[in-house]
Motif scaffolding. Structure first.
Motif: not given
Length: 159
Positions: A17-20, A26-28, A33-34, A37-41
Motif C-alpha cells: 500500500q505504501s509503495d506498490s 526488496d519486498l521479500a 521471505l525468499s 515465496a514472497c511472489l507466491s504470497r
C-alpha cells in the motif's frame, strides 16, 4: 467471505500500500521471505481479492484538472431499472472518479474532476442531469485537499 491474514500477509499488504512499485526482491527482504515465496504470497493476495490492483496515483492538477467536486444525487423514480441505467452511465464517464450509494436524504455521492469551473458547470448541466433518473443534485467544490490517503489501516505486529 471471511479471510484470515497472518502477520506476513499483513506486512506485505502494508508495504505494498505504501509503495506498490517496490521490487519483489526488496519486498521479500523486508518481510524475511525468499523472493519466490514472497511472489507466491503476493499472487495469492491478488487472487483472493485482498489486493484489487496495482496502480499509479496521478496528480490531477499536473494533468490539468483544477476542480474537484462532490455531488449528491437523488434519483426518481426509485427502482432497480433506473438505478442500473444510472450506474451504467456513471461507469462509462471518466470525469466521475468515485460513486457511492449512500443512506440518508440522497441516493448517491460522486466525486468529479474538471479542468475548471466552467467545465464542471457544463458537465453537471449537460452530462449529469441527462443521466437516467437524475432528479436532484447538490454539488460542493473542494477548496483544498488536506488529507488524501489510499492506504487502509492494517494492524501489523511486525518490524
Amino acid at each position: 467471505m471471511s479471510v484470515t491474514f497472518d502477520e506476513l500477509d499483513k506486512q506485505l499488504i502494508d508495504l505494498l500500500q505504501s509503495d506498490s512499485s517496490i521490487s519483489n526482491k526488496d519486498l521479500a527482504e523486508k518481510v524475511g521471505l525468499s523472493p519466490s515465496a514472497c511472489l507466491s504470497r503476493t499472487k495469492r493476495l491478488k487472487e483472493i481479492g485482498a489486493i484489487k490492483k496495482f496502480a499509479a496515483i496521478v496528480d490531477e492538477k499536473m494533468l490539468g484538472y483544477e476542480v474537484t467536486a462532490f455531488t449528491f444525487i437523488t434519483l426518481s423514480p426509485h427502482n432497480r431499472d433506473i438505478s442500473n441505467a444510472f450506474l451504467s452511465k456513471i461507469k462509462d464517464t471518466p470525469q466521475i472518479l468515485e460513486c457511492y450509494n449512500i443512506s440518508g436524504s440522497w441516493d448517491y455521492l460522486i466525486k468529479i474532476i474538471s479542468h475548471d469551473l466552467a467545465d464542471c458547470r457544463d458537465f453537471l448541466i449537460d452530462t449529469l442531469l441527462s443521466f437516467p433518473g437524475v432528479n436532484k443534485i447538490e454539488t460542493s467544490m473542494v477548496l483544498s485537499t488536506d488529507k488524501q490517503s489510499f492506504c487502509l489501516p492494517f494492524e501489523t505486529s511486525g518490524p
